[in-house]
Design an enzyme around this catalytic site. Structure first.
Site, PDB file in Angstrom:
ATOM      1  N   PRO A   1       0.820  -1.194   0.000  1.00 64.19           N
ATOM      2  CG  PRO A   1      -0.287  -1.361   1.972  1.00 64.19           C
ATOM      3  CD  PRO A   1       1.008  -1.700   1.344  1.00 64.19           C
ATOM      4  CD  GLU A   2       3.967   2.454  -3.935  1.00 61.35           C
ATOM      5  OE1 GLU A   2       4.214   3.579  -4.394  1.00 61.35           O
ATOM      6  OE2 GLU A   2       4.344   1.405  -4.477  1.00 61.35           O
TER       7      GLU A   2
END
Length: 272
Positions: free
Chosen positions: A2-3
């Site tokens: 997850p960015e």
DNA sequence: AAGTGGACCTGCTAGC
DNA sequence: TGCTAGCAGGTCCACT
């Protein structure tokens, strides 16, 4: 995993649903990156507020206090009334009167940390030193250029540190550098003013596109309703080693920087 | 101070 | 078929 786009997509997918819900119970699985920091029944009876995002962190207000969540490399959140029994990788559950918020995180690099507030430790400590939000009006080419000055690390690695601008991780740093036409190994401090200007725009553009696409699902990213992202379909370089550059046809190359893979087009991306 | 490498943990895939 | 090495979206910490 997850960015910024994935974290924001996740936030949007459960924020309204949990806003105003009353906490009924909290359950922990195996240890995450940091201990929760309060008793498991501490928040029972209090109401959840509106979830916020800072960088790749989520802040869920609960009563006058709150929980800071991080998805690490393999984390995802689910929210619903009927999520089924907890699996072996479900390490945090917040039961509310409107549904269950569940953190699924096989690698356990993620975290859920209690704090009396965003400005109080330990949360304030974790957030201290984070750079600007990419969509903050203060994040300009001038700012980026100024902050890169004097740094000898490669631009790709400088972006990943997150002390200048938050949100771009390994995928989007590669993609933004491609869009800006900058070689990932270029020394950060040697990026010209005009190129910094272009890079700032590219970072915003890539993150906005990914947000629009619901994030990137390489393996298992899902939002809180189980919806996968599709940005991987439009990636120009990430994960495309050996394939043709969509712009010039040259084979995309991979190199290792700081023990992470970097993907780039040797023709479209130059050092100056 | 800035830069580097290791650490954390599990699962999947490619290759033998 | 089964084992092993290598790889994966993040970030903190100790050391030079």
């Amino acid at each position: 995993m997850p960015e910024l786009p994935e974290v924001e997509v996740t936030r949007r997918s459960f924020a309204d649903a949990i806003h105003g819900a009353t906490v009924l119970a909290l359950r922990l699985g195996k240890p995450l990156r940091w201990p929760l920091g309060c008793a498991v029944d501490h928040l029972v009876g209090r109401r959840a507020g509106l979830a916020q995002r800072r960088g790749k962190y989520l802040w869920l207000p609960v009563g006058e206090e709150g929980l800071l969540l991080h998805l690490g490399m393999s984390g995802s959140l689910a929210f619903g009334r009927d999520l089924g029994p907890a699996g072996p990788h479900d390490h945090f559950e917040l039961q509310t009167d409107r549904g269950l918020l569940r953190l699924h995180d096989p690698r356990r690099f993620g975290a859920v940390v209690w704090s009396t507030g965003l400005d109080a430790p330990p949360v304030s400590t974790l957030l201290a030193g984070l750079g600007l939000e990419p969509f903050d009006a203060r994040f300009t080419g001038t700012y980026l250029h100024e902050r890169l000055r004097g740094r000898r690390v490669a631009i790709k690695q400088a972006l990943l540190v997150g002390d200048i601008v938050v949100g771009a991780g390994n995928i989007y740093a590669c993609e933004a550098l491609f869009l800006a036409g900058i070689h990932p190994a270029s020394p950060a401090g040697r990026i010209s003013r005009p190129r910094a200007e272009r890079l700032a725009g590219s970072i915003r553009q890539v993150l906005a596109q990914a947000l629009e696409a619901g994030g990137t699902t390489l393996r298992d990213f899902k939002d809180a309703h189980g919806v996968a992202g599709s940005f991987q379909m439009q990636a120009q370089v990430y994960g495309r080693e050996g394939q043709d550059c969509r712009h010039c046809g040259t084979a995309i190359r991979r190199l290792v920087q700081g023990q992470r893979s970097t993907f780039f087009c040797p023709r479209c991306q130059t050092r100056s």
